[in-house]
Design an enzyme around this catalytic site. Structure first.
Site, PDB file in Angstrom:
ATOM      1  CG  HIS A   1      13.123 -32.348 -25.384  1.00 46.94           C
ATOM      2  ND1 HIS A   1      13.643 -33.605 -25.542  1.00 46.94           N
ATOM      3  CD2 HIS A   1      14.051 -31.497 -25.860  1.00 46.94           C
ATOM      4  CE1 HIS A   1      14.847 -33.522 -26.064  1.00 46.94           C
ATOM      5  NE2 HIS A   1      15.129 -32.254 -26.258  1.00 46.94           N
TER       6      HIS A   1
ATOM      7  CB  CYS B   1      -0.847   0.014   1.263  1.00 51.03           C
ATOM      8  SG  CYS B   1      -1.764  -1.508   1.521  1.00 51.03           S
TER       9      CYS B   1
ATOM     10  CE  LYS C   1       7.929  -5.790 -18.244  1.00 48.97           C
ATOM     11  NZ  LYS C   1       8.700  -6.559 -17.356  1.00 48.97           N
TER      12      LYS C   1
ATOM     13  CD1 TRP D   1      -2.992  -4.607  -4.930  1.00 53.51           C
ATOM     14  CD2 TRP D   1      -1.406  -5.577  -3.696  1.00 53.51           C
ATOM     15  NE1 TRP D   1      -2.639  -5.777  -5.555  1.00 53.51           N
ATOM     16  CE2 TRP D   1      -1.667  -6.384  -4.828  1.00 53.51           C
ATOM     17  CE3 TRP D   1      -0.444  -6.003  -2.798  1.00 53.51           C
ATOM     18  CZ2 TRP D   1      -1.002  -7.590  -5.060  1.00 53.51           C
ATOM     19  CZ3 TRP D   1       0.228  -7.190  -3.032  1.00 53.51           C
ATOM     20  CH2 TRP D   1      -0.054  -7.969  -4.142  1.00 53.51           C
TER      21      TRP D   1
ATOM     22  CD  GLU E   1       4.882  -7.189 -15.744  1.00 54.01           C
ATOM     23  OE1 GLU E   1       4.551  -7.013 -14.564  1.00 54.01           O
ATOM     24  OE2 GLU E   1       6.047  -7.131 -16.119  1.00 54.01           O
TER      25      GLU E   1
ATOM     26  CE  LYS F   1       8.270  -0.508 -10.583  1.00 48.83           C
ATOM     27  NZ  LYS F   1       8.548  -1.123 -11.909  1.00 48.83           N
TER      28      LYS F   1
ATOM     29  CG  ASN G   1       2.999  -0.518   2.905  1.00 42.54           C
ATOM     30  OD1 ASN G   1       2.380  -1.504   2.487  1.00 42.54           O
ATOM     31  ND2 ASN G   1       4.200  -0.181   2.485  1.00 42.54           N
ATOM     32  N   GLY G   2       1.843  -2.921   5.145  1.00 44.57           N
ATOM     33  CA  GLY G   2       2.547  -4.118   5.607  1.00 44.57           C
ATOM     34  C   GLY G   2       1.539  -5.182   6.031  1.00 44.57           C
TER      35      GLY G   2
ATOM     36  NE  ARG H   1       4.191   1.984  -1.595  1.00 45.57           N
ATOM     37  CZ  ARG H   1       5.377   1.389  -1.440  1.00 45.57           C
ATOM     38  NH1 ARG H   1       6.337   1.656  -2.282  1.00 45.57           N
ATOM     39  NH2 ARG H   1       5.586   0.536  -0.478  1.00 45.57           N
TER      40      ARG H   1
ATOM     41  CD  GLU I   1      11.588  -8.624 -18.197  1.00 47.42           C
ATOM     42  OE1 GLU I   1      11.482  -9.527 -17.348  1.00 47.42           O
ATOM     43  OE2 GLU I   1      11.033  -7.527 -18.070  1.00 47.42           O
TER      44      GLU I   1
HETATM   45  C1  AGP Z   1       8.206  -6.871 -13.495  1.00 47.99           C
HETATM   46  O1  AGP Z   1       7.678  -6.174 -14.614  1.00 47.99           O
HETATM   47  C2  AGP Z   1       7.231  -6.931 -12.351  1.00 47.99           C
HETATM   48  N1  AGP Z   1       6.775  -5.669 -11.982  1.00 47.99           N
HETATM   49  C3  AGP Z   1       7.752  -7.795 -11.209  1.00 47.99           C
HETATM   50  O2  AGP Z   1       8.075  -9.061 -11.733  1.00 47.99           O
HETATM   51  C4  AGP Z   1       9.008  -7.259 -10.481  1.00 47.99           C
HETATM   52  O3  AGP Z   1      10.127  -7.344 -11.322  1.00 47.99           O
HETATM   53  C5  AGP Z   1       9.244  -8.142  -9.244  1.00 47.99           C
HETATM   54  O4  AGP Z   1       8.135  -8.012  -8.396  1.00 47.99           O
HETATM   55  C6  AGP Z   1      10.527  -7.769  -8.484  1.00 47.99           C
HETATM   56  O5  AGP Z   1      10.428  -6.452  -8.008  1.00 47.99           O
HETATM   57  P1  AGP Z   1      11.765  -5.760  -7.393  1.00 47.99           P
HETATM   58  O6  AGP Z   1      12.764  -5.707  -8.505  1.00 47.99           O
HETATM   59  O7  AGP Z   1      11.322  -4.417  -6.930  1.00 47.99           O
HETATM   60  O8  AGP Z   1      12.235  -6.654  -6.274  1.00 47.99           O
END
Ligand code: AGP
Length: 612
Positions: A510, A2, A491, A74, A494, A607, A100-101, A27, A487
């Site tokens: 395989h 959050c 992308k 969140w 997500e 994020k 937050n937590g 967040r 990667e």
């Molecule tokens: C990547 O596009 C995502 N947002 C997610 O996989 C992110 O890379 C992952 O949560 C790790 O975050 P960090 O690098 O802040 O630890």
């Protein structure tokens, strides 16, 4: 995860609080709320929904209080709803809290408080905090100006888990208290006013002077004073940190979305990350005190991270093993920490985290440290939690990355890891100097080469418009081309919500090739001349089964047979993902835009995942 914001000063708090929340929505954004103090009464306005919905609440514009706390959520415990949104009050409405937590022992605390006669309006873990503060406030028979502070201290001693909390009290209406443990919290110092936030960009437009809080620190803020305490209320001193980059870095600067801005910031991000470490063919990483003897003693390197950060590690493994001749194992933090990994003082473990707040990565670091490993954190946020836990920290210089989908952080992480690998190799002397010098020269070309790739987006856009309605896609590659395919696939998933998978090209036959049928979209990457022949035969295998193949390859690789080829500048295969990932980032971005999705805030994602 959050976002929390606080303000204490002489201006009306509510607009400052909402403005801060809008910058923290990356967040979390399923519900939001603010609380201010007016005379001796705490006013709360909160609801389910995005931050800008707060403006629709009755009386929001009548809030006159100049001290306030705010929260954008969140959901972890309790679904998104008005009752579960923050701030939360105790039963007597004497204390308001945003958090937050995760309070891991909230069930036990809730039962204790219910036994003491408290009742609860929400399904959240957070609601135990204001009631616990109230409980200790009433237990304290000493009626002095620190009574609220002591109640907060005593309450926090019972909390297990992670928390960044802001507390308002009607008994201390000219003060605010914050506490930090395992969740990020910064204080912005003003003149006659002070700000609080989960991160720096949210309040950077108000001040450039910050205090970065460490775990178990309690802070009491008034308009003219910020007093720091440890968990036992011993007074401690904190240094102020001036932030160089401006608020605009955290704004869109004219781009439609943060993600496209951050894709186009990559030349600068790479230039600044290199510049800090590789200059005139010389590598200097002053933050590290690794001498040759220590490096020679290492018999294993772990690279641990989550998501995109882990993908950077997969690509970097090649450099460390090829140049340092040390076995490298890359692992997902949430797996690593539960599989009892083999670690001792001859293990070096490296943790990659853009935010520096990812709970699983931090927990993995703590585990490795407890088993004797030296720990090195790579983060994009100065003073982030992970950098405070690690023995050593080095930083990417990508600037704030706001879009949930990581782009410039990935390329900056990979270039920094490659420089780190060469730095070790030079100290170890296990590889000839020419190879290292050639790679240094290739690295120094990257910023201008990225600019070249960013100029040629027409073909990527055309392909995205062709395939944006697809339900499935495959990303193929060998070696570092496989690493970057991981990667590219993430992308796409997500931000476009299209299912995709990344496969090592040689692995297709395989099993997965059974999924290839007429019209299936395949994105194949081949930038390594040594693997070209095999890569092309893998591509032919899927073409003959009807796949639509789009190839990302180096400009020096000629192959007329293949259709739809996206060319990238020639570079060392060890760092080619830094270039080949760019078309993949743009490809996913254009598809998401074509589908009318929220590119910067994809559904269900945050994020930084500061909960486990
Ligand atoms: C990547 O596009 C995502 N947002 C997610 O996989 C992110 O890379 C992952 O949560 C790790 O975050 P960090 O690098 O802040 O630890």
């Amino acid at each position: 995860m959050c976002g929390i914001v606080g303000y204490i000063g002489d201006k009306k708090a509510s607009p400052i609080l909402i403005n801060g929340l809008l910058r923290l929505e990356y967040r979390g954004y399923d519900s939001a709320g603010i609380a201010t103090i007016e005379d001796d009464k705490i006013e709360i306005k909160k609801n389910k929904g995005r931050v800008n919905k707060l403006y629709e609440l009755d009386g929001i514009n009548d809030l006159k209080g100049t001290i306030g706390i705010a929260h954008t959520r969140w959901a972890t415990h309790g679904k998104p709803s008005k009752e579960n949104s923050h701030p939360h009050m105790d039963n007597s409405n004497s204390f308001a809290v945003v958090h937050n937590g995760i309070i891991e022992n909230y069930h036990e605390l809730k039962s204790f408080l219910i036994e003491k006669g408290y009742n609860f309006l929400s399904a959240t873990d957070t609601e135990v905090i204001p009631n616990l503060i109230h409980y200790y406030y009433n237990q304290d028979k000493l009626d002095d100006e620190n009574k609220v502070l002591r109640a907060v201290k005593n309450a926090c001693k019972n909390l297990k888990g992670s928390y960044a909390i802001e507390i308002l009290s009607k008994y201390n209406r000219d003060k605010m208290i914050v506490v930090r443990k395992d969740s990020p919290l910064v204080i912005g110092k003003g003149i006659g006013e002070n700000y609080i936030s989960s991160d720096i960009p949210a309040i950077l437009s108000y001040t450039k002077e910050f205090y970065l809080l460490d775990d178990n620190e309690i802070v009491e803020l008034s308009r003219d004073k910020v007093q720091f305490y440890d968990k036992d209320l011993n007074i401690i001193k904190k240094k102020i940190k001036s932030i160089e980059w401006g608020a605009s870095s955290a704004e869109k600067d004219g781009y439609e979305d943060f993600m496209i801005k951050e894709i186009y910031e990559q030349p600068r991000a790479i230039r600044e990350t290199i510049g800090a470490k590789l200059d005139n063919n010389h590598i200097e990483i002053e933050e590290l005190e690794f001498n040759k003897e220590y490096l020679q003693s290492i018999n294993k390197i772990y690279i641990i991270a989550c998501g995109t950060a882990m993908h950077a590690g997969v690509a970097a493994k090649f450099t460390f093993e090829k140049f340092c001749k040390i076995p490298v194992e890359v692992d997902i933090a949430s797996e690593f920490r539960y599989r009892d990994p083999l670690i001792d003082e001859r293990t070096l473990s490296i943790y990659i985290s853009q935010s520096g707040e990812t709970a699983d990565t931090i927990a993995a670091l703590k585990l490795a440290k407890s088993k004797g490993s030296k720990t090195l954190a790579i983060s994009n946020v100065i003073g982030s939690s992970i950098t405070r836990e690690a023995d050593y920290s080095i930083y990417t210089h990508a600037g704030p990355e706001i879009a949930v989908a990581s782009t410039k952080a990935y390329t900056s992480q990979l270039v920094l890891l490659t420089i780190l690998g060469m730095y070790f190799a030079e100290k170890l002397g296990r590889i000839d100097k020419t190879k290292i010098d050639n790679l240094k020269a290739d690295i120094l070309k990257l910023p201008s080469q990225i600019e070249e790739v960013l100029k040629e987006t027409k073909l990527v856009k055309k392909i995205a418009n062709k395939v944006y309605k697809e339900k499935d896609m495959f990303f193929l590659g060998r070696g570092t081309d496989y690493a970057v395919s991981l990667e590219g696939s993430l992308k796409l998933k997500e931000i476009s919500y299209i299912h995709s998978e990344s496969y090592a090209s040689g692995e297709l036959k395989h099993g997965p090739i059974a999924l290839i049928e007429n019209g299936v979209t395949v994105i194949a990457t081949m930038t390594n001349p040594d693997l070209l022949e095999k890569s092309i035969s893998n591509i032919q295998e899927v073409i003959t089964r009807g796949a639509k193949v789009f190839v990302i390859t180096s400009e020096d690789i000629k192959n007329e047979e293949l259709s739809e080829i996206i060319k990238i500048p020639k570079t060392n295969p060890l760092i080619s993902p830094i270039l080949s990932v760019i078309p993949m980032q743009l490809f996913s971005y254009y598809i998401s835009k074509e589908k009318g999705l929220d590119v910067d805030k994809p559904r269900n994602l945050a994020k930084s995942v500061t909960v486990e």
